[in-house]
Motif scaffolding. Structure first.
Motif, PDB file in Angstrom:
ATOM      1  N   GLN A   1     -14.451  -0.182  -3.066  1.00 17.10           N
ATOM      2  CA  GLN A   1     -13.560   0.348  -4.104  1.00 17.10           C
ATOM      3  C   GLN A   1     -12.683   1.477  -3.595  1.00 17.10           C
ATOM      4  OE1 GLN A   1     -13.776   3.426  -6.123  1.00 17.10           O
ATOM      5  NE2 GLN A   1     -15.303   4.295  -4.774  1.00 17.10           N
ATOM      6  N   MET A   2     -12.969   2.033  -2.420  1.00 15.22           N
ATOM      7  CA  MET A   2     -12.142   3.099  -1.864  1.00 15.22           C
ATOM      8  C   MET A   2     -10.895   2.585  -1.159  1.00 15.22           C
ATOM      9  SD  MET A   2     -14.851   5.775  -0.349  1.00 15.22           S
ATOM     10  CE  MET A   2     -16.536   5.609  -0.877  1.00 15.22           C
ATOM     11  N   ARG A   3     -10.824   1.292  -0.904  1.00 19.98           N
ATOM     12  CA  ARG A   3      -9.625   0.741  -0.269  1.00 19.98           C
ATOM     13  C   ARG A   3      -8.476   0.753  -1.271  1.00 19.98           C
ATOM     14  NH1 ARG A   3     -10.686  -4.959   2.115  1.00 19.98           N
ATOM     15  NH2 ARG A   3     -10.854  -5.309  -0.109  1.00 19.98           N
ATOM     16  N   PRO A   4      -7.241   0.890  -0.806  1.00 21.06           N
ATOM     17  CA  PRO A   4      -6.112   0.869  -1.735  1.00 21.06           C
ATOM     18  C   PRO A   4      -5.979  -0.492  -2.411  1.00 21.06           C
ATOM     19  CG  PRO A   4      -5.400   1.495   0.483  1.00 21.06           C
ATOM     20  CD  PRO A   4      -6.839   1.141   0.554  1.00 21.06           C
ATOM     21  N   ASP A   5      -5.589  -0.451  -3.657  1.00 24.44           N
ATOM     22  CA  ASP A   5      -5.350  -1.662  -4.430  1.00 24.44           C
ATOM     23  C   ASP A   5      -4.147  -2.410  -3.848  1.00 24.44           C
ATOM     24  OD1 ASP A   5      -3.853  -2.472  -7.460  1.00 24.44           O
ATOM     25  OD2 ASP A   5      -5.777  -3.306  -6.836  1.00 24.44           O
ATOM     26  N   ALA A   6      -4.112  -3.713  -4.033  1.00 22.59           N
ATOM     27  CA  ALA A   6      -2.997  -4.520  -3.519  1.00 22.59           C
ATOM     28  C   ALA A   6      -1.669  -4.057  -4.099  1.00 22.59           C
ATOM     29  CB  ALA A   6      -3.233  -5.989  -3.829  1.00 22.59           C
ATOM     30  N   SER A   7      -1.661  -3.631  -5.365  1.00 27.39           N
ATOM     31  CA  SER A   7      -0.407  -3.162  -5.961  1.00 27.39           C
ATOM     32  C   SER A   7       0.053  -1.858  -5.314  1.00 27.39           C
ATOM     33  CB  SER A   7      -0.568  -2.982  -7.471  1.00 27.39           C
ATOM     34  OG  SER A   7      -1.528  -1.982  -7.756  1.00 27.39           O
ATOM     35  N   THR A   8      -0.880  -1.034  -4.876  1.00 26.05           N
ATOM     36  CA  THR A   8      -0.518   0.199  -4.181  1.00 26.05           C
ATOM     37  C   THR A   8       0.073  -0.109  -2.816  1.00 26.05           C
ATOM     38  OG1 THR A   8      -2.308   1.363  -5.287  1.00 26.05           O
ATOM     39  CG2 THR A   8      -1.413   2.389  -3.310  1.00 26.05           C
TER      40      THR A   8
END
Length: 192
Positions: free
Chosen positions: A42-49
């Motif tokens: 969950q610490m990875r950036p979201d695809a939209s980010t």
């Protein structure tokens, strides 16, 4: 009296107890990794980010004297095609007269002076100005083509920026920051 050692204990061979310890430890390690993975993932950036970390803006329709505001990383970015008069007026300002003498340009060295060229897209493209449109005082959004110096004006607390986005008057401590950007063609700017 101590108990006699078995053959396997005396010879240094693994016992059933050793096998159980190793198996239990390996199972616990796999279980801990399986438990922790959702928290780490969950610490990875979201695809939209990731999708908005770099944007391309077509500026073909932005005539001299016009501005365009785009959104990048949740912040407004002001893109201005300055007139020759605005450029000459900005070049005439001495660095000693500036409240913040640093360019604040992510494309240049951190110690670069806030000359007009250092705040613009560079040699040959001095007419283009790209900067993050957030007042450096308290994070308000300044109004374009306003204020005492014809650049940007933050009505919340009275900060005045010139046509190069340099703070000239008011409580803001720094010039408007210039993000990392580059022209990928004559009419397309890549920000980020």
């Amino acid at each position: 009296m101590s108990e006699p050692m078995t053959h396997s204990e005396g010879a240094g061979e693994p016992t059933r107890r050793d096998f159980l310890y190793i198996t239990t430890g390996a199972t616990a390690a796999v279980g801990a990794a399986a438990f922790a993975w959702p928290f780490i993932d969950q610490m990875r950036p979201d695809a939209s980010t990731l999708a908005v970390s770099t944007i391309e803006v077509n500026v073909a329709s932005v005539e001299p004297g016009m501005s365009l505001t785009v959104k990048w990383r949740g912040k407004p970015v002001f893109i201005r095609n300055r007139t020759p008069e605005e450029i000459e007026e900005s070049k005439a300002v001495a660095i000693a007269d500036l409240k913040d003498p640093l360019a604040r340009n992510a494309n240049l060295d951190a110690t670069a002076e806030a000359t007009d060229v250092a705040r613009s897209a560079g040699e040959g493209k001095e007419n283009w100005l790209v900067q993050i449109g957030v007042c450096t005082h308290l994070g308000c959004i300044p109004l374009g083509q306003a204020g005492d110096f014809g650049g940007w004006f933050c009505p919340c607390h009275g900060s005045h920026y010139d046509t190069s986005g340099r703070i000239r008057k008011g409580p803001a401590p720094e010039n408007l920051p210039v993000p990392t950007f580059a022209f990928t063609s004559d009419t397309v700017i890549q920000i980020g």
